[in-house]
Every structure is written in C-alpha cells, then in structure tokens.
Scaffold this motif. Structure first.
Motif, mmCIF file in Angstrom:
data_model
loop_
_atom_site.group_PDB
_atom_site.id
_atom_site.type_symbol
_atom_site.label_atom_id
_atom_site.label_comp_id
_atom_site.label_asym_id
_atom_site.label_seq_id
_atom_site.Cartn_x
_atom_site.Cartn_y
_atom_site.Cartn_z
ATOM 1 N N CYS A 1 -2.771 -8.308 -4.498
ATOM 2 C CA CYS A 1 -3.910 -8.011 -3.617
ATOM 3 C C CYS A 1 -3.493 -7.998 -2.147
ATOM 4 O O CYS A 1 -3.834 -7.077 -1.392
ATOM 5 N N PHE A 2 -2.739 -9.017 -1.743
ATOM 6 C CA PHE A 2 -2.405 -9.145 -0.327
ATOM 7 C C PHE A 2 -1.167 -8.334 0.056
ATOM 8 O O PHE A 2 -1.068 -7.851 1.193
ATOM 9 N N TYR A 3 -0.241 -8.151 -0.895
ATOM 10 C CA TYR A 3 0.950 -7.371 -0.572
ATOM 11 C C TYR A 3 0.623 -5.875 -0.499
ATOM 12 O O TYR A 3 1.190 -5.149 0.321
ATOM 13 N N ILE A 4 -0.265 -5.422 -1.357
ATOM 14 C CA ILE A 4 -0.677 -4.022 -1.273
ATOM 15 C C ILE A 4 -1.456 -3.785 0.019
ATOM 16 O O ILE A 4 -1.389 -2.705 0.608
ATOM 17 N N SER A 5 -2.199 -4.805 0.476
ATOM 18 C CA SER A 5 -2.863 -4.703 1.789
ATOM 19 C C SER A 5 -1.829 -4.459 2.880
ATOM 20 O O SER A 5 -2.023 -3.620 3.769
ATOM 21 N N TRP A 6 -0.728 -5.224 2.818
ATOM 22 C CA TRP A 6 0.374 -5.048 3.773
ATOM 23 C C TRP A 6 0.917 -3.623 3.705
ATOM 24 O O TRP A 6 1.047 -2.942 4.736
ATOM 25 N N PHE A 7 1.210 -3.168 2.505
ATOM 26 C CA PHE A 7 1.850 -1.864 2.331
ATOM 27 C C PHE A 7 0.929 -0.702 2.706
ATOM 28 O O PHE A 7 1.300 0.159 3.516
ATOM 29 N N ILE A 8 -0.264 -0.667 2.133
ATOM 30 C CA ILE A 8 -1.165 0.470 2.356
ATOM 31 C C ILE A 8 -1.599 0.549 3.811
ATOM 32 O O ILE A 8 -1.698 1.645 4.385
ATOM 33 N N THR A 9 -1.857 -0.593 4.423
ATOM 34 C CA THR A 9 -2.263 -0.582 5.825
ATOM 35 C C THR A 9 -1.165 -0.020 6.709
ATOM 36 O O THR A 9 -1.415 0.820 7.586
ATOM 37 N N ILE A 10 0.064 -0.463 6.478
ATOM 38 C CA ILE A 10 1.186 0.030 7.281
ATOM 39 C C ILE A 10 1.392 1.523 7.062
ATOM 40 O O ILE A 10 1.450 2.319 8.009
ATOM 41 N N ILE A 11 1.491 1.929 5.813
ATOM 42 C CA ILE A 11 1.874 3.299 5.515
ATOM 43 C C ILE A 11 0.762 4.292 5.834
ATOM 44 O O ILE A 11 1.015 5.458 6.145
#
Length: 406
Positions: A226-236
């Motif tokens: 949940c939180f790592y995909i937040s990191w990835f999708i927000t950045i990309i």
C-alpha cells in the motif's frame, strides 16, 4: 539440467518483455501528459484521476484474475489474451477526443495489465531453481519495467510526440505487444502450478483464501505494498510535470532525468534481489527502503539536472524491493497452489491504496498547495514501508538453511 536452465532463461527473457511492456504502456501517460494536457485542457487533478483509475482496475484485476489463474486450465492462454488486450487499449488512447474517453480506455487497460504480474511470477516460481528465484523474479518485476518503461519509453515517446504528435506515440505501442504475444504462444510451456518445496516455505499450507489474511508475511507484504506503491506511483506520475513546471526543465531534459529512473530500476531491480538471495529478504527490504525514502527529496532539492540524475540513480532502489514483498516472499511463504492468488491480493490491495487513493489525493493537493507536496507524500510512503518491513519473517532458502543448522 542444461535443458532446464535453457527453458528457465528463455522464460525469464519472455516474461521480462511482457511485464516490461506493461509498464511501457502504463507509464506512457505520465511522459505524454504535458502534450495531452495542452490539447485536451487537462490539469493535475485529471492526471491523478487517470493514474488512480487505472490503478483501481489493475487492483481488481490482480485480485480476481490472479485467483482465477491458479485454477485456470491454461495460464499461458490467459497471459496471451491479457498482453493483446492491454496493447490494443494503449494504442486506442491515441484516438481519444475527451478526458472521459481517455479515462475509459485507461481503466480497461488496467483490467488487462493487472493479471500479467501474478501470472508471470507464478510461472517463474514453478520453473526457477531456488538459488535463482529472487534474481529471476527481480529481473521480471523490476529490471524489465525499468528498462522498457523508464529508460526506453521517455526519450522514444517524447521524440515521437515532439515530431509526429502524441497520438502517434500511443499508436506505436501496439507493435511490441503483438510480438510478445507471439513469443508467449510459441515458446512458453503451459506449466503446472508452482512447485516450491515445502521445506522452503515458512508456514503451514493455507487451504482457504481467507487464510492468506491470517498469514503474517502476507498481511505485512500487503501493507507494505500500500505505502510502497504510493511512493512509486506518486513519483512516476507527477515527476515529468514537476520537472517541466516547477524545475523549468525543457522536455528533452525531463526525458533524460526520467530515463535515469529506468536505468536505476534496471540496475537495482536485479541487484537488490540477488543480494537478498545471499543476505536474506528482510534485511534487503529494510536497507534499500531507507535509501528509497531519499529519492523524492532529491527531486525537490537538487539544483541541476546533472546532480539530480546522479542522486536519483543511487536513491531509486525501491523497485528492487517491490520484487521481494510483492513476489518472492509471498511465493516462498504460501502453498504452491496459491502463489498467483497471494500475489494478486498483495498487488491488488496495494494498488487500491497506493495507486488509486494516493494519486487522487496527491493531484488535488498539488493543485491546492503546489506540486512540491507530492514529493513529501512519496517520501512518507517509503518511510512507512520501511517500518513495516521490520515485522517480516525471513523466507530466503539460504537463511533458513543456516537457521536449521543452528
């Protein structure tokens, strides 16, 4: 043994191509959005909705089709259908005339793409030798998406959009998809359910779907997702627009910076997984997640493109961790017949929160407070994921062998 290794290598290469194309098509919108927004009059909220809607359908597809794949008579056929579908839908994104039509095509594309990773990783779990499991999964889960989605995609799509228009940039995405579907048809076996030895699994075999949620590693991996995909999708999703509107980089420079994300993904994607084969999954996730937390902050504070690219390369380690909590640890934890199911659950729930909820909030926050806030949101996501990683139970065969001897 040589024949087995030969097929294992061939399988890894083809699945790298399939999942790499998933990210090529998924991230195409991020790179082309400045061009699309100008013609269709879109804003940051629209960008957030496009990313989050695709993530929602991706999530539902991963959960439902991932579970179905474990019972399907042919994972190979299902994979072919999904590859063809997302390639066609990506190309159709170039024919849109409004935000609504674009949103519909991207949502449908998410349905097709969501099943690819659970199917691919379950096929790998069945064919990978134990000492290469983490490496193989890392190549497919992180290195391939980085190479095709972040190294090749930005300069190629931006060059096509600049010279021939953004619509043609979408149209060309169908060609590699057709090629990969043919390679799957001719060169991949319709293999049985993953067969990871019981001695290499940490827990008693779950017999019901609900038992997955009672499994400590599965629950922790789902929360990390949940939180790592937040990191990835927000950045990309927001970095291309951030670099152009906040940092005032020209499109060509933006493309170069985004390519570094891909180069870092290619490198760390297999390095993190290979290291985890030696030192264990848990310490690898914790260490490289700490480093990943600094990546969005480098985008905020690096003054020049050159310094930014250097810092991004050394801090964009998170994609290597994705493989561990989203594929390798679950595959080494649950029953062989539930590998695709567990992977789909972890990916799906993570996509709902990190890919659907977070980008929507980030887009609204960006329009209200400025784009810089999305980088703090991304940093918070990886920091929480780091803390959650401390509660994982080790699954790496080499570490378990040491514990047994002790």
């Amino acid at each position: 043994m040589n024949k087995i290794n030969s097929y294992e290598n061939r399988l890894v290469i083809i699945l790298c191509g399939c999942f790499g194309l998933v990210f090529f098509d998924r991230l195409a919108m991020s790179f082309l959005f400045p061009f699309v927004a100008q013609e269709l009059q879109l804003n940051n909220t629209h960008l957030g909705l496009l990313s989050s809607t695709l993530a929602l359908t991706w999530a539902l597809s991963g959960i439902l089709l991932g579970a179905y794949a474990d019972r399907a008579p042919s994972k190979k056929a299902l994979l072919i259908v999904m590859v063809l579908a997302f390639s066609i839908l990506s190309a159709l994104s170039g024919a849109v005339t409004s935000f609504i039509s674009l949103l519909i095509y991207r949502a449908l594309m998410g349905v097709a793409e969501g099943a690819v990773l659970p199917i691919s990783q379950s096929l790998l779990a069945a064919e990978s030798t134990p000492h290469r499991r983490g490496l193989n999964m890392g190549l497919v889960n992180a290195t391939a998406p980085g190479l095709l989605g972040s190294v090749i995609a930005p300069p190629l799509l931006i060059a096509i959009a600049t010279s021939y228009g953004w619509r043609n940039a979408f149209y060309v995405t169908i060609i590699p998809g057709l090629i990969m579907a043919l390679l799957v048809w001719f060169y991949i076996k319709n293999c049985p359910t993953a067969n990871i030895p019981k001695a290499e699994r940490v827990y008693k075999v779950p017999v019901k779907y609900k038992d997955l949620l009672k499994n400590r590693n599965i629950l922790i991996c789902m929360l990390i997702s949940c939180f790592y995909i937040s990191w990835f999708i927000t950045i990309i999703s927001f970095t291309p627009t951030f670099l152009i509107t906040v940092k005032h980089f020209p499109p060509e420079t933006m493309g170069k910076v985004m390519s570094v994300f891909g180069i870092a993904s290619v490198f760390w994607g297999f390095v993190v997984s290979a290291i985890s084969d030696q030192i264990g999954r848990k310490p690898a996730v914790i260490f490289f997640s700490i480093i990943a937390t600094f990546c969005p902050l480098t985008l905020l504070y690096a003054d020049t493109p050159e310094s930014m690219m250097l810092l991004v390369f050394f801090s964009y380690t998170g994609l290597g961790c994705f493989t561990l909590f989203m594929a390798t640890i679950p595959a080494e934890t649950v029953a062989a017949s539930l590998v695709a199911t567990s992977l789909g659950l972890i990916m799906g729930v993570g996509e709902v929160f990190g890919g659907f909820v977070t980008p929507t909030i980030a887009g609204i926050a960006a329009d209200r407070y400025g784009l810089s806030i999305v980088m703090w949101i991304a940093a918070g996501g990886s920091l929480i994921a780091t803390i959650l990683s401390c509660f994982l139970i080790e699954t790496a065969p080499i570490k378990l062998a040491v514990l047994r001897k002790a």
